[in-house]
Design a protein around this motif. Structure first.
Motif, PDB file in Angstrom:
ATOM      1  N   ASP A   1       0.957  -1.178  -0.108  1.00 22.69           N
ATOM      2  CA  ASP A   1      -0.362   0.040  -0.301  1.00 22.69           C
ATOM      3  C   ASP A   1       0.787   1.250   0.007  1.00 22.69           C
ATOM      4  OD1 ASP A   1      -3.207   0.663  -0.047  1.00 22.69           O
ATOM      5  OD2 ASP A   1      -1.653   2.126   1.869  1.00 22.69           O
TER       6      ASP A   1
ATOM      7  N   ASN B   1      -0.446   5.645  -5.778  1.00 18.70           N
ATOM      8  CA  ASN B   1      -1.845   4.726  -5.264  1.00 18.70           C
ATOM      9  C   ASN B   1      -1.316   3.177  -4.529  1.00 18.70           C
ATOM     10  OD1 ASN B   1      -1.026   2.930  -7.005  1.00 18.70           O
ATOM     11  ND2 ASN B   1      -3.269   3.295  -7.690  1.00 18.70           N
ATOM     12  N   LYS B   2       0.468   2.745  -5.127  1.00 17.10           N
ATOM     13  CA  LYS B   2       0.722   1.838  -4.615  1.00 17.10           C
ATOM     14  C   LYS B   2       2.716   2.198  -4.669  1.00 17.10           C
ATOM     15  CE  LYS B   2       0.370  -0.579  -8.582  1.00 17.10           C
ATOM     16  NZ  LYS B   2      -0.762  -1.617  -9.896  1.00 17.10           N
TER      17      LYS B   2
ATOM     18  N   LYS C   1      -1.855  -4.397   1.932  1.00 20.58           N
ATOM     19  CA  LYS C   1      -1.727  -4.663   0.541  1.00 20.58           C
ATOM     20  C   LYS C   1      -2.068  -3.521   0.070  1.00 20.58           C
ATOM     21  CE  LYS C   1      -6.129  -6.955   0.255  1.00 20.58           C
ATOM     22  NZ  LYS C   1      -6.524  -8.290  -0.179  1.00 20.58           N
ATOM     23  N   PRO C   2      -1.880  -3.588  -1.452  1.00 19.36           N
ATOM     24  CA  PRO C   2      -2.590  -2.413  -2.882  1.00 19.36           C
ATOM     25  C   PRO C   2      -4.208  -2.074  -2.472  1.00 19.36           C
ATOM     26  CG  PRO C   2      -1.064  -2.869  -3.424  1.00 19.36           C
ATOM     27  CD  PRO C   2      -1.113  -3.902  -2.110  1.00 19.36           C
ATOM     28  N   GLY C   3      -4.464  -0.721  -1.434  1.00 23.92           N
ATOM     29  CA  GLY C   3      -6.084  -0.387  -1.434  1.00 23.92           C
ATOM     30  C   GLY C   3      -6.401  -0.639   0.065  1.00 23.92           C
ATOM     31  N   SER C   4      -5.458  -1.387   0.882  1.00 17.15           N
ATOM     32  CA  SER C   4      -5.912  -1.530   2.277  1.00 17.15           C
ATOM     33  C   SER C   4      -6.243  -0.881   3.172  1.00 17.15           C
ATOM     34  CB  SER C   4      -5.916  -3.484   2.400  1.00 17.15           C
ATOM     35  OG  SER C   4      -4.457  -3.049   2.954  1.00 17.15           O
TER      36      SER C   4
END
Length: 709
Positions: free
Chosen positions: A550, A593-594, A635-638
């Motif tokens: 993330d 975003n990541k 993790k990405p987006g969490s």
């Protein structure tokens, strides 16, 4: 009845494989429970010795021929020289006496021909004696001036035939010119009439010679003796070209083998000497076929390599050098020898072998020898060797010996083909020149011959192109050797084909694909147009793993992940597989975003062994996953990392699965041709994974070790 024989001398004829006491113990030949009493017991019953089919007369004859083979060859060589010399000298002395009695000073063509033939044989004989004695003379003088030159004495043996031909042909030409060609009196005296009753063989020869000269259009230029002189001149040219061609082939062979196999051969010799030293120490602590190592000794003595040779050569199986060499030829016996050495040298209760353990066994006076033996085996410079690593080292030593031998065989075959090609080319050139020189009608056909040669060039151009490219690619570019791991790229491709070199030829190369195990044959002219990456010749290979997390992951979390990875690669159980240098860096931020993290780590060895590389890579991946879970890296987006809760039973299963996934297996030889060869999994089951030494110490500080209670 025959008397029984010790197992160390009759192991070739004895089935001494361990007999498990229980049916469920089958296949546990190398079961290791950490103590001597847990090792399987066997019953050894030696058969009658010698076997009923033994014939002492035949055995004695074979033994005499083997022990005196070189002496018999020398005697046969000199007997042949003496017999031929005497046979050629008889006509010379016989006709010389007749010439002195009957001719009273007249020239005798028959006598001159006999002297010329005898002189020609003398030059061949002297050349042969000189080149056969020169290697040994060179070896004696090289020991005084430069001992490093001694190894080149075999080069003179390779040049024996070429030197003998050069000296013999030169001597034949010079003797013909001096004895016959320059003696004009042999051809001035006319022959006797054909119906003369006193006509002998000398008159017949002279009659044929002079009549042949009379039938020629230009007798002054094309007399038969001049024709023979020209033929001998072409023979001298051929001998000189052949001598330099053989010297060029010798240079190519020495240079190629020195550049390709010199380093591997030296390393293999050092490891073999180290294993020999440790094996002698092992059998001095515990004699062969004792209760502690009876199973291992059975496999070592019944190795595949020990079955070679005649019956009488079996008595040499008690020699430690022969045992070590034979054991290295087979994976199963190599693993057994590695386990015997390791268990006998490591003190009881310990799971690593150190240089101090070897010094205790060999003694303080042999400290330098012990340190050298340990350094030759500890290639990763860890300072200690466990059982699994010891087995890998011995298996790799045996594999290197087999690969070097196979590579030398393939290259010698290619050099032999190239040698015969050049021989044929030289011979054809000399013969064609002689035919055109003495057959005038062929010179008028030069235009037709030119068109025919052009047509052959057009038809065989592709084959000639492949041959020349193969010679340049194999002997000059030298991109790989037999057994090397190679990555093959097409010109515009980015994904390689991973292969292992199986066989090298002058026109093509046979590979073994790593992904599916299929054989792949590619022409050397096509390989010259591809991009090749030789993994085996490279040093320690570095691997890079991408991890996407993330964007809000803190730098402290990234640093903690790096510390976890460093702690993993520097731990005691992992330092044998990975180098301590590892790094975690931010590789990309994408669209904010990541984050992409680049995790880099270095293997202790290169990727020539695919099974070992895959196991180490999987082990690191599992450790990386465990570290990410332990640090709760999102993790990405969490928004928040998901928490995984497990009970005690699930946690034990998770730990057991992790241990199974991170085990480094014992690998087998991927290029082994024998279908009965042991696999890496079988060897791993035999040697076990958690073993401790069996050597028990006394109260003394150095030496004084023993086995048993």
């Amino acid at each position: 009845m025959y008397s029984s024989h010790p197992p160390s001398l009759s192991s070739e004829y004895i089935n001494i494989a361990p007999s498990p006491s229980k049916p469920e113990d089958k296949g546990q030949m190398f079961s290791d429970e950490g103590s001597i009493n847990a090792r399987p017991s066997i019953t050894y019953l030696p058969p009658p010795f010698p076997p009923p089919s033994y014939d002492p007369t035949v055995a004695a004859r074979q033994s005499f021929l083997q022990r005196h083979r070189r002496f018999i060859k020398i005697v046969a060589y000199f007997v042949t020289l003496i017999l031929v010399t005497v046979a050629l000298a008889v006509p010379v002395f016989l006709w010389r006496n007749r010439w002195a009695e009957e001719r009273k000073g007249a020239d005798d063509l028959r006598l001159h021909l006999s002297i010329w033939i005898f002189a020609s044989w003398g030059f061949f004989m002297l050349s042969s004696l000189f080149i056969n004695l020169l290697p040994y003379i060179f070896k004696v003088y090289a020991r005084f001036f430069n001992p490093g030159w001694v190894k080149y004495w075999r080069a003179f043996r390779f040049m024996r035939f070429a030197t003998t031909m050069l000296g013999g042909v030169l001597g034949t030409y010079c003797s013909f010119v001096y004895i016959i060609h320059n003696d004009k009196a042999l051809f001035k005296k006319g022959p006797k009439k054909p119906d003369s009753k006193s006509m002998d063989w000398d008159d017949i020869l002279k009659n044929l010679a002079i009549n042949a000269n009379k039938k020629l259009k230009k007798p002054s230029e094309n007399e038969w003796n001049k024709i023979v002189n020209d033929i001998l001149t072409m023979a001298v040219v051929w001998a000189v070209l052949f001598f330099f061609e053989q010297a060029a082939m010798l240079f190519v062979s020495i240079h190629y083998h020195y550049r390709a196999d010199g380093i591997r051969i030296d390393e293999s010799k050092r490891r073999r000497d180290a294993l020999l030293t440790l094996y002698e120490a092992s059998i001095s602590l515990c004699a062969p076929f004792q209760a502690e190592f009876r199973s291992e000794d059975a496999i070592i003595r019944n190795s595949k390599g020990a079955g070679k040779g005649k019956f009488l050569s079996k008595f040499s199986s008690s020699n430690p050098k022969v045992i070590v060499d034979h054991a290295l030829e087979d994976q199963r016996s190599s693993a057994a020898m590695a386990k015997r050495i390791w268990l006998s040298l490591v003190p009881e209760g310990r799971d690593i072998l150190t240089v101090q353990d070897i010094i205790e066994v060999l003694g303080t006076p042999r400290r330098a020898e012990a340190e050298e033996a340990f350094s030759n085996l500890d290639k990763n410079e860890n300072g200690d060797i466990n059982l699994n690593e010891m087995v890998l080292i011995v298996l790799e030593t045996g594999r290197t010996r087999r690969v070097v031998y196979q590579g030398m065989t393939d290259i010698n075959r290619a050099i032999n083909v190239l040698d015969w090609m050049f021989r044929a080319l030289i011979t054809m050139a000399v013969v064609v020149f002689g035919i055109v020189r003495y057959i005038p009608s062929l010179s008028k056909m030069k235009d037709a011959a030119g068109f025919a040669a052009f047509g052959l060039t057009w038809g065989l151009g592709r084959s000639l192109y492949e041959f020349i490219n193969g010679v340049i690619f194999i002997f000059f570019k030298h991109a790989y050797d037999v057994g090397d791991r190679v990555e093959v790229y097409n010109l515009a491709a980015t994904v390689p084909v991973s292969v292992t070199v199986k066989r090298v030829s002058l026109l093509f190369t046979v590979f073994r694909r790593v992904d599916n195990g299929k054989d792949l044959q590619i022409g050397n002219d096509r390989l010259a147009l591809k991009r090749l990456e030789n993994i085996s010749r490279s040093g320690a290979n570095r691997e890079e793993v991408s991890v996407v997390v993330d964007f809000n992951t803190t730098f402290a979390d990234i640093q903690n992940l790096k510390l976890e990875i460093q702690r993993f690669v520097t731990s005691r159980e992992n330092k044998r597989d990975y180098q301590p240098d590892c790094d975690v860096r931010v590789g990309s931020i994408f669209e904010m975003n990541k984050l992409e993290l680049k995790v880099k780590f270095t293997h202790k060895s290169n990727w020539s062994n695919e099974e070992l590389r895959a196991a180490r890579s999987s082990k690191f991946m599992c450790a990386l996953v465990a570290a990410i879970r332990r640090l709760s890296t999102p993790k990405p987006g969490s928004i928040q990392p998901a928490l995984v809760r497990r009970d005690e039973f699930e946690e034990r299963n998770e730990q057991a699965a992790y241990q199974d996934l991170t085990v480094i297996p014992v690998t087998s030889d991927e290029l082994a041709q024998d279908s009965n060869v042991a696999s890496g999994a079988d060897i791993g089951n035999w040697i076990g994974q958690a073993s401790t030494g069996l050597r028990r110490r006394t109260d003394q500080t150095n030496g004084g070790v023993y086995f048993g209670t």
